[in-house]
Enzyme design. Structure first.
Site, PDB file in Angstrom:
ATOM      1  N   HIS A  43       0.837  -1.206   0.000  1.00 13.99           N
ATOM      2  CA  HIS A  43       0.000   0.000   0.000  1.00 13.99           C
ATOM      3  C   HIS A  43       0.873   1.258   0.000  1.00 13.99           C
ATOM      4  O   HIS A  43       0.567   2.244  -0.663  1.00 13.99           O
ATOM      5  CB  HIS A  43      -0.886   0.050   1.247  1.00 13.99           C
ATOM      6  CG  HIS A  43      -1.805  -1.122   1.415  1.00 13.99           C
ATOM      7  ND1 HIS A  43      -1.656  -2.046   2.418  1.00 13.99           N
ATOM      8  CD2 HIS A  43      -2.887  -1.513   0.709  1.00 13.99           C
ATOM      9  CE1 HIS A  43      -2.620  -2.951   2.330  1.00 13.99           C
ATOM     10  NE2 HIS A  43      -3.376  -2.669   1.297  1.00 13.99           N
ATOM     11  N   LEU A 190       3.264  -9.198  -0.894  1.00 14.91           N
ATOM     12  CA  LEU A 190       2.687  -8.711   0.358  1.00 14.91           C
ATOM     13  C   LEU A 190       1.173  -8.674   0.221  1.00 14.91           C
ATOM     14  O   LEU A 190       0.646  -8.287  -0.812  1.00 14.91           O
ATOM     15  CB  LEU A 190       3.191  -7.294   0.667  1.00 14.91           C
ATOM     16  CG  LEU A 190       4.678  -7.106   0.908  1.00 14.91           C
ATOM     17  CD1 LEU A 190       4.924  -5.721   1.511  1.00 14.91           C
ATOM     18  CD2 LEU A 190       5.245  -8.154   1.835  1.00 14.91           C
ATOM     19  N   SER A 192      -2.524  -8.285   2.917  1.00 16.78           N
ATOM     20  CA  SER A 192      -3.101  -8.197   4.262  1.00 16.78           C
ATOM     21  C   SER A 192      -3.493  -9.583   4.748  1.00 16.78           C
ATOM     22  O   SER A 192      -3.596  -9.821   5.947  1.00 16.78           O
ATOM     23  CB  SER A 192      -4.339  -7.305   4.240  1.00 16.78           C
ATOM     24  OG  SER A 192      -4.030  -6.093   3.595  1.00 16.78           O
TER      25      SER A 192
HETATM   26  P1  AMP Z   1      -6.401  -3.767  -0.385  1.00 20.35           P
HETATM   27  O1  AMP Z   1      -6.293  -2.936   0.833  1.00 20.35           O
HETATM   28  O2  AMP Z   1      -5.901  -5.160  -0.221  1.00 20.35           O
HETATM   29  O3  AMP Z   1      -7.758  -3.681  -1.042  1.00 20.35           O
HETATM   30  O4  AMP Z   1      -5.403  -3.141  -1.425  1.00 20.35           O
HETATM   31  C1  AMP Z   1      -5.414  -1.759  -1.696  1.00 20.35           C
HETATM   32  C2  AMP Z   1      -4.513  -1.496  -2.862  1.00 20.35           C
HETATM   33  O5  AMP Z   1      -3.184  -1.936  -2.559  1.00 20.35           O
HETATM   34  C3  AMP Z   1      -4.936  -2.238  -4.136  1.00 20.35           C
HETATM   35  O6  AMP Z   1      -4.759  -1.375  -5.243  1.00 20.35           O
HETATM   36  C4  AMP Z   1      -3.959  -3.393  -4.170  1.00 20.35           C
HETATM   37  O7  AMP Z   1      -3.726  -3.872  -5.477  1.00 20.35           O
HETATM   38  C5  AMP Z   1      -2.715  -2.749  -3.603  1.00 20.35           C
HETATM   39  N1  AMP Z   1      -1.791  -3.765  -3.109  1.00 20.35           N
HETATM   40  C6  AMP Z   1      -2.051  -4.760  -2.236  1.00 20.35           C
HETATM   41  N2  AMP Z   1      -0.952  -5.537  -2.050  1.00 20.35           N
HETATM   42  C7  AMP Z   1       0.023  -5.018  -2.833  1.00 20.35           C
HETATM   43  C8  AMP Z   1       1.389  -5.362  -3.093  1.00 20.35           C
HETATM   44  N3  AMP Z   1       1.966  -6.412  -2.521  1.00 20.35           N
HETATM   45  N4  AMP Z   1       2.087  -4.601  -3.966  1.00 20.35           N
HETATM   46  C9  AMP Z   1       1.510  -3.537  -4.577  1.00 20.35           C
HETATM   47  N5  AMP Z   1       0.229  -3.150  -4.358  1.00 20.35           N
HETATM   48  C10 AMP Z   1      -0.501  -3.888  -3.508  1.00 20.35           C
END
Ligand code: AMP
Length: 291
Positions: A43, A190, A192
């Protein structure tokens, strides 16, 4: 990671709009980074990219119930707003927009945004309603915040392509940017959801990435047998201790439809598989030989 910085947290749509309009009135561009919290370096890479590409950065934090399919981990999803806020501040965020559930979906909310085609295969086939939930909340967040551009991770590659299409089809007026996946040193993307992994599962988890890299390498050969390479990747993943392998695929980057050899343009190898309680996804580029 420890959180130290301070950032203002705004919950009302009127307030975030007032702040963004104020920046626009000063001639400043505004970038948005939508997240569901449980902030990690992936993130933060988006926040840094947004800070490099725009004058002010709004990160949003909203665990979107509509994008969890029935039986998924909505209530178990990790939540720690104070920690998240500090990390986003340290990475260059200027404002945290953390609306309430009713703020996003007021009583009687009855609109849904569906992006056809792109959402049918890959994760869409295994997570009913997921991409409709994503498209609906992203359309809503874009309208709430009114930023000029937004940053999303390539880690969720299908999601990124769905959002690009959504923004284009509906002329949402937000430029959509993708950011490469941030990984642990052993290749694990990575996520969550990695907190759900036991120590033994954590050891097995990088196999997903390794299998995809091997698949991408083989699929790039002009005379590749892609179907066979996919079966072998599935076997490698299963043998590492994963449970159900939802899919392994090599697809066109724009249409997300399966491609066949010889690949002439960069394609994408993607996979989703269960490891204990965690459903892990990953994807890597497939670069044709000689380009
Ligand atoms: P989330 O909170 O999981 O919905 O993710 C929020 C944003 O962070 C989304 O655009 C995801 O694609 C991005 N994201 C999650 N994990 C990664 C990662 N390992 N590398 C790059 N972006 C990520």
């Amino acid at each position: 990671m420890s959180a130290s910085g301070n950032i203002e947290i705004v919950r009302a749509t009127g307030e975030v709009r007032r702040r963004v309009a104020g920046w626009h009135a000063e001639g400043l561009s505004v970038g948005l980074v939508p997240t569901m919290g449980a902030i990690h370096e992936g993130h933060l890479a988006l926040v840094r990219a947004a800070a490099a590409g725009s004058d002010r950065v709004v990160a949003s934090l909203f665990v979107n119930p509509k994008q969890f399919a029935p039986g998924e981990d909505y209530s178990a999803y990790p939540r720690d707003e104070g920690r998240d806020a500090g990390l986003i501040a340290d990475a260059g965020g200027d404002l945290l927009f953390a609306p309430s559930g009713e703020g996003v979906y007021p009583d009687g909310f009855s609109t849904s945004v569906a992006v056809q085609g792109l959402t049918e295969g890959l994760c869409g086939a295994f997570r009913p309603g997921h991409f409709e939930g994503v498209a609906t909340v992203v359309a809503k967040l874009f309208n709430m915040v009114r930023a000029d551009a937004a940053w999303f991770g390539e880690k969720d590659f299908q999601q990124l392509q769905v959002i690009r299409r959504l923004a284009r089809d509906l002329d949402l007026g937000v430029e959509v940017h993708g950011v490469p996946t941030v990984r642990e040193s052993d290749g694990l993307a990575l996520s969550s959801r990695n907190v759900y992994l036991s120590a033994a599962e954590r050891m097995a988890a990088p196999t997903l990435n390794r299998a995809l890299l091997a698949l991408a390498d083989r699929a790039a050969e002009p005379d590749a047998d892609i179907a066979r390479a996919i079966r072998e990747a599935e076997r490698t993943i299963a043998e590492a201790g994963f449970g159900t392998v939802d899919y392994v695929a090599v697809v066109d980057r724009e249409t997300l439809r399966p491609v066949e050899a010889p690949i002439t343009e960069e394609a994408r190898a993607l996979a989703a598989a269960w490891l204990g309680k965690a459903r892990l996804i990953d994807n890597v580029p497939v670069v044709p030989r000689g380009t």
